[in-house]
Design an enzyme around this catalytic site. Structure first.
Site, short mmCIF file in Angstrom:
data_model
loop_
_atom_site.label_atom_id
_atom_site.label_comp_id
_atom_site.label_asym_id
_atom_site.label_seq_id
_atom_site.Cartn_x
_atom_site.Cartn_y
_atom_site.Cartn_z
N ASP A 201 0.83 -1.22 0.03
CA ASP A 201 -0.15 0.01 0.02
C ASP A 201 0.97 1.26 0.06
O ASP A 201 0.57 2.05 -0.91
CB ASP A 201 -0.89 -0.09 1.11
CG ASP A 201 -1.73 1.23 1.40
OD1 ASP A 201 -2.82 1.43 0.80
OD2 ASP A 201 -1.41 2.09 2.09
N LYS A 205 1.44 4.22 -3.11
CA LYS A 205 1.45 5.73 -2.79
C LYS A 205 2.86 6.33 -3.12
O LYS A 205 2.79 7.53 -3.86
CB LYS A 205 0.99 5.92 -1.14
CG LYS A 205 -0.35 5.60 -0.88
CD LYS A 205 -0.49 5.35 0.67
CE LYS A 205 -1.89 4.92 0.88
NZ LYS A 205 -1.98 4.50 2.42
N1 HSE Z 1 -4.74 0.92 4.87
C1 HSE Z 1 -3.91 2.42 4.66
C2 HSE Z 1 -3.38 2.36 5.98
C3 HSE Z 1 -4.96 3.21 4.26
O1 HSE Z 1 -3.35 1.92 6.83
O2 HSE Z 1 -2.71 3.68 5.97
C4 HSE Z 1 -5.80 3.24 2.96
O3 HSE Z 1 -4.46 3.31 2.23
#
Ligand code: HSE
Length: 436
Positions: A201, A205
């Site tokens: 994730d 980003k």
């Molecule tokens: N699951 C992500 C986090 C948020 O824990 O920051 C969504 O991208």
């Protein structure tokens, strides 16, 4: 009053937040844009009323085509997540001339290079402020507020779940597995936490931020990704004792020779601002040649913080639309024809300081053997720690190096692992001593 007709795909946590903001803040949004943002329809595969929201005339349907193909929708908000069907639906929406706002970082990181030209070709906006760091307006900052800067470096805490777990491990002295189990029980971590804890994730980003900062389409395959599963409570205790915190950082650096893109557990000085970002919070630091380093901090996830970013994109579309303008700001800041590929530096060439942890037999001469190998690889040490005694079990040997290359570290650790006295695979964590 001009009216922009909005359809929402997905009615989970973020969808609910978007719907609530549109329904309760209509007058304010109208004052700010001169446009009525009218929520026409919500499409979700499992249409339930989703709590106590009074939807009034808003239609709730399980037919996703009623948003992407409907004549009475001008803007599609996609908050379903995942690659499919989101990708096909958004392509369809763009082909039929609808603007798109999405919070889908995975989709943009993997397919942004196709979706953006499609949006441009169809004279549509494709906006994604909510895809990175929730409420923090970092996309707008990079595209607009820092547009006069050459950016050579950005880094940040881009995943709240990992930051929460690392914070709890330190504060409670608990293991990764225990904290993860608790976080799942409290709903702070997903039942399948791999996207978060394995760094994927954060990498989605990071690649979006780097694309905007460095003028490229995102190329996810170029990100080096390490998650936090291997960070042990022993590492956290030692880091604390030596004046560091361990954070999962996304780091993007650029110089004349190339770009480094990495998501990795990192030791940062306890006195730095990034060290003080705790719990579920996110923060991004950007270094521009004119602005210097600027910092952005806030909530990176959650219903209202993420909805705040989605609706800000709707506001921008409404403002542009009112004056008959589209594509005023390019999705990745540079115009498509000016984007270029990242020349990515090989991991072997990375340079930095390293924290090393070995498990060694507690007998005379072991330290000499280990430091001989390090010396043969031109690795100079800044600190060595060993605590505890045992005639039978291994004891931890902790070392901090001066700046060296990753190639030297990997070669040295391979050799050290082969020593009789070394009883586990050596671990290393990179150090970023100059973060602010
Ligand atoms: N699951 C992500 C986090 C948020 O824990 O920051 C969504 O991208």
């Amino acid at each position: 009053m001009q009216e922009l007709r909005v359809g929402v795909l997905g009615f989970g946590v973020v969808g609910r937040g978007v719907v609530e903001l549109l329904l309760t803040q209509g007058a304010l949004l109208q004052q700010r844009t001169g446009v009525r943002l009218r929520l026409v329809r919500i499409a979700t595969r499992t249409p339930s009323r989703n709590g106590d929201l009074a939807l009034g005339e808003v239609e709730l349907t399980d037919d996703l085509q009623r948003v992407v193909a409907a004549e009475d929708i001008d803007v599609v908000v996609e908050v379903i997540g995942g690659l499919e069907p989101a990708r096909s639906l958004l392509e369809q929406a763009l082909r039929s001339g609808k603007h798109v706002v999405t919070a889908n970082k995975a989709l943009l990181a993997m397919h942004g290079a196709d979706l953006v030209p499609l949006a441009v070709a169809n004279r549509c906006e494709l906006m994604f402020e909510a895809a990175v760091a929730g409420a923090i307006p970092i996309i707008k900052v990079l595209r607009e507020s820092l547009a006069a800067n050459r950016i050579d470096q950005l880094y940040g805490i881009l995943n709240g779940t990992c930051n929460y777990i690392l914070t709890e491990m330190r504060e409670r002295g608990s293991s990764f597995a225990d904290v993860l189990r608790d976080a799942q029980a409290k709903g702070f971590a997903e039942a399948d936490p791999s996207f978060d804890v394995d760094g994927i994730d954060a990498a989605h980003k990071l690649v979006l931020l780097a694309a905007i900062a460095f003028g490229s389409y995102p190329d996810f395959s170029q990100v080096h990704i390490e998650g936090i599963r291997h960070v042990s409570d022993v590492d956290i205790q030692w880091a604390t004792e030596m004046g560091y915190r361990i954070k999962l950082l996304g780091i993007a650096k650029q110089d004349a020779e190339g770009v480094e893109l990495r998501v990795q557990p990192t030791l940062v000085p306890v006195s730095s601002m990034v060290a003080s970002v705790e719990g579920v919070y996110n923060a991004v630091f950007v270094r521009g040649h004119a602005a210097g380093t600027t910092m952005y901090h806030g909530r990176g996830a959650g219903e209202r913080p993420t909805a705040s970013a989605v609706v800000a994109d709707l506001v921008e579309i409404a403002r542009n639309w009112r004056v008959g303008c589209v594509g005023r700001v390019a999705a990745f800041s540079c115009l498509s024809e000016n984007l270029r590929a990242f020349p990515v530096r090989a991991t072997d060439e990375w340079r930095g300081e390293y924290y090393l942890r070995l498990a060694v037999a507690d007998r005379p001469g072991v330290l000499a053997e280990v430091t001989r190998v390090l010396a043969e690889h031109q690795i100079s040490l800044d600190a060595i720690h060993q605590k505890g005694r045992s005639a039978v079990a291994a004891v931890p040997l902790i070392m901090v190096t001066h700046a060296t290359t990753e190639r030297q570290i990997r070669l040295a650790l391979r050799e050290i692992e082969g020593l009789d006295a070394v009883q586990e695979t050596p671990r290393f964590i990179r150090i970023e001593p100059s973060v602010v």
